[in-house]
Design a protein around this motif. Structure first.
Motif, PDB file in Angstrom:
ATOM      1  N   ARG A   1     -40.187  22.527   2.661  1.00  0.00           N
ATOM      2  CA  ARG A   1     -41.462  22.478   1.927  1.00  0.00           C
ATOM      3  C   ARG A   1     -42.040  21.065   1.990  1.00  0.00           C
TER       4      ARG A   1
ATOM      5  N   THR B   1     -47.229  23.330  -6.506  1.00  0.00           N
ATOM      6  CA  THR B   1     -46.767  24.683  -6.845  1.00  0.00           C
ATOM      7  C   THR B   1     -45.613  25.082  -5.931  1.00  0.00           C
ATOM      8  N   GLU B   2     -45.777  24.780  -4.646  1.00  0.00           N
ATOM      9  CA  GLU B   2     -44.737  25.110  -3.662  1.00  0.00           C
ATOM     10  C   GLU B   2     -43.462  24.310  -3.959  1.00  0.00           C
TER      11      GLU B   2
ATOM     12  N   GLU C   1     -42.479  23.227  -6.810  1.00  0.00           N
ATOM     13  CA  GLU C   1     -41.831  23.756  -8.018  1.00  0.00           C
ATOM     14  C   GLU C   1     -41.137  25.086  -7.734  1.00  0.00           C
ATOM     15  N   ARG C   2     -41.761  25.897  -6.875  1.00  0.00           N
ATOM     16  CA  ARG C   2     -41.167  27.185  -6.526  1.00  0.00           C
ATOM     17  C   ARG C   2     -39.840  26.954  -5.777  1.00  0.00           C
TER      18      ARG C   2
ATOM     19  N   GLY D   1     -37.086  25.738  -7.933  1.00  0.00           N
ATOM     20  CA  GLY D   1     -36.367  26.799  -8.645  1.00  0.00           C
ATOM     21  C   GLY D   1     -35.242  27.366  -7.791  1.00  0.00           C
TER      22      GLY D   1
ATOM     23  N   GLY E   1     -41.559  26.943   2.760  1.00  0.00           N
ATOM     24  CA  GLY E   1     -40.854  27.969   2.006  1.00  0.00           C
ATOM     25  C   GLY E   1     -39.694  28.591   2.761  1.00  0.00           C
TER      26      GLY E   1
ATOM     27  N   SER F   1     -37.528  34.854  -4.611  1.00  0.00           N
ATOM     28  CA  SER F   1     -37.290  34.334  -5.962  1.00  0.00           C
ATOM     29  C   SER F   1     -35.941  33.630  -5.917  1.00  0.00           C
TER      30      SER F   1
END
Lengths: 140, 570
Positions: A10, A42-43, A45-46, A49, A104, A121
């Protein structure tokens, strides 16, 4: 000691070529806390996770690396070598290498588990890594 | 002497610097501990704080610090001969930049990965934060002005590059749509983007764009017209979300960086071309300022750049896996930037002869040296790439394309940064409209550097000198922070204090001399700017001396610190 290598691909926000000489934008000078890089954020943070979930699930068994897709000088040879170690032929290894450059993407030991099109996810990522480790080496 | 010999000697010098000087910094000055828990581990969140393999981190760090600026300074400074320029690049990289970039990472890592702006406040004093902001304001203003002129000069000298540069915008936008909207792997579209970009070079040659007629119609010089158009572009580009143009173009630029570096290196090795410039130019053009101190502010990026401290402390320090990795990432990043500057020196002293240019004609006056610096670099690179069969005409456009791509990105991000600064000023001064009206603040952010670039009395060399001095002041501030930190840890801070004292002496001296020159030239705009930056330099000297004296006093009173093996702020 890590026995398997996961690469999470990312962008870093505020990173771009030549930004340090001269014209950096982003949080580096504490002037730019705005939302210029909201999409990258946003990427980040995704993927963050997923990173945390993998770290929590596998601990030191996994060597986790987060890399920017533009860092091709490291990413491409690393994925190619790992793919070849898995026994992939040159063309297949080259395809794997190219697929690993998606924002991603999740790559485990030279295999692209997620190519970024359908971002997983954290739970899905952990399950995929666990399944792959079980299949290949009876790992986790 | 063949350029390749110089390249090899520099490689040996850089190797020795890394092999012997960087361990001294790591062990004796910064006292790095492998067991120290870095912020990447202490605050590990997988988002900002991520322990990262040092080779990966080097890639992020190096591509951030390498850009167009290390090309311009050395390409001007060879007017004094290649010897002084090379000596400053090599010694500056090994002893000043190495200590600065490496130290910025270490001090940030030891202070919860705080950036250099915050560290000036906490390590020196709160007043220094204002000084930092002021220096950054002038630095960004000057960056935008000089790069607008650099691009305008390249457009005028190489009208065939205009179409490829214009086409790069839709190419980048399409690449961005594919990467971000379709979430496709970036490698293939970005490589296709680069191929399309280079494929547009023949189109550019077939339809070179000159705006002399348009400029004449509106009654301005062609350079003025280009500068206005460029700022119009930068203003509009800075209002577009970064993922539309800025970021996708960077996928293309990141390939271009390595293509250009590889092409220059290969050309130097294959060509074995002789350096045609004098080692020490004893027949200096009459308008050339004295090399002492002006060499040291003409070459900022490439020898030492304050901007690196922003990257080192803002991003890199959050990703450092082991504290000991700071040596590899920070010091090697400096060597990489120095190598780019050496490439610029060799292109402008050896490469240009390959394309049949006479070095003495190209550097006949200091004005020619400064105004034509990037043009000479472009010609030199074209010469080098012709060594492996690329026609000079194509090579020239290729090199101009690379430089303009980086410079345009710098202008885009520079205007964004300038906008933030004005918004900050608006907030501090209570001018709400400046804080809240993005269109207005963008116009202001464009107009300020535009006025500088359009200064009718403008001599590019003087503007570049001012840019170099502000960049050196930023580096000076970071070195002061590092020196105070080292001193309070009861270690020897000479590795920082010597380059700090040298930089501050050279910058204030150059600024003082230039005050007289600008007064004589009646260039009031630059005179005021020079005077303000001179005041900032004196302010910085005062703050640095006071902070070091305080640190020295504290060092004598306090017991020796225990080795710190835990994370967190010291």
């Amino acid at each position: 000691m890590a026995t398997h290598h996961v690469i999470l691909v990312r962008e870093w926000d505020a990173q771009h070529t030549g930004s340090g000489c001269c014209g950096r934008v982003g949080g580096g000078v504490e002037l730019c806390d705005g939302d210029e890089f909201a999409r990258s954020r946003t990427e980040m943070e995704r993927v963050g996770g997923i990173y945390q979930a993998l770290h929590a699930a596998f601990g030191d068994q996994l060597d986790l690396t987060v890399v920017d897709p533009r860092n091709t000088m490291w990413l491409l040879p690393t994925v190619y070598r790992a793919a070849r170690r898995r026994g992939l032929r040159r063309t297949a290894a080259l395809r794997t290498m190219a697929r690993s450059t998606a924002n991603g993407a999740v790559v485990l030991d030279g295999k692209v588990l997620f190519d970024g099109k359908l971002p997983p996810s954290p739970v899905e990522a952990v399950a995929a890594v666990r399944a792959e480790l079980t299949t290949t080496a009876g790992g986790a | 002497m063949p350029a390749v010999v110089i390249a090899l000697l520099v490689a040996v010098a850089f190797f020795l610097g890394y092999r012997f000087y960087s361990p001294y910094l790591a062990n004796k000055v910064y006292a790095l501990q492998e067991s120290f828990v870095t912020p990447a581990h202490e605050f590990r969140d997988g988002i900002d704080f991520v322990p990262t393999n040092k080779h990966v981190l080097f890639g992020h760090h190096f591509t951030s610090v390498a850009g167009a600026a290390p090309i311009v300074g050395p390409a001007i400074a060879v007017v004094w001969g290649w010897g002084p320029a090379l000596a400053w690049v090599v010694l500056g990289t090994i002893f000043a930049s190495g200590a600065h970039d490496f130290g910025s990472i270490v001090v940030s890592v030891r202070n919860k990965a705080q950036n250099i702006g915050t560290l000036t406040q906490t390590v020196i004093n709160p007043r220094s934060r204002t000084l930092f902001l002021l220096i950054i304001f002038f630095l960004v203003t000057l960056v935008n002005a000089v790069f607008a002129i650099v691009i305008a000069n390249l457009f005028m000298a190489n009208p065939a590059v205009v179409i490829p540069i214009v086409l790069e915008i839709p190419i980048a936008i399409i690449v961005g749509q594919i990467i971000y909207r379709q979430r496709t792997a970036a490698l293939a579209p970005s490589i296709v983007g680069v191929v399309l970009l280079y494929a547009s070079i023949p189109l550019g040659r077939a339809f070179p764009i000159e705006i002399d007629g348009f400029a004449e119609m509106v009654g301005v010089q062609p350079r003025t017209a280009w500068v206005v158009l460029l700022f119009l572009y930068a203003g509009l580009a800075s209002r577009i979300p970064v993922w539309i143009l800025l970021q996708p173009r960077d996928y293309i630029n990141s390939h271009q960086l390595f293509i250009a570096l590889g092409a220059i290196l290969l050309g130097i090795i294959i060509g074995m071309n002789e350096i045609v410039a004098p080692m020490l130019n004893r027949d200096l053009p009459p308008d050339t300022p004295n090399w002492f101190p002006f060499l040291f502010v003409t070459i900022a990026c490439g020898a030492i750049s304050g901007f690196h401290s922003l990257v080192a402390s803002g991003t890199t320090s959050k990703q450092l896996d082991k504290e000991t990795d700071a040596r590899y990432v920070g010091y090697m990043g400096s060597l990489g930037e120095g190598s780019l500057a050496v490439g610029a020196i060799l292109a402008t002293t050896a490469g240009i002869a390959i394309v049949g240019l006479d070095w003495n004609t190209q550097y006949a006056t200091f004005g020619d040296a400064a105004g034509g610096a990037v043009g000479n670099f472009v010609q030199g690179v074209a010469g080098f790439v012709s060594n492996f069969g690329i026609p000079v005409e194509i090579g020239t456009i290729f090199a101009a394309l690379v430089v303009i791509s980086f410079a345009a990105t710098t202008m885009d991000s520079g205007v964004r940064l300038q906008r933030y600064i004005f918004q900050e000023i608006g907030e501090i001064a209570g001018i709400r409209v400046l804080k809240e009206n993005l269109n207005l603040v963008t116009v202001v952010a464009v107009i300020v550097p535009l006025l500088l670039a359009l200064d009718p009395e403008l001599a590019f060399g003087r503007l570049w000198t001012l840019f170099g001095t502000t960049n050196q002041l930023t580096a000076g501030l970071a070195l002061a922070v590092i020196a105070v930190w080292v001193l309070t840890r009861k270690r020897n801070p000479l590795a920082q204090i010597i380059p700090l004292a040298f930089l501050l002496t050279m910058t204030t001296w150059a600024l003082f001399v230039q005050l007289g020159d600008l007064w004589a030239a009646r260039d009031w705009l630059l005179l005021i700017l020079d005077a303000v930056i001179f005041i900032l330099a004196v302010w910085l000297i005062v703050e640095a001396v006071l902070a070091l004296r305080r640190a020295q006093a504290a060092k004598q009173e306090a017991p020796a610190p225990e080795p710190d093996r835990s994370g967190g702020q010291e």
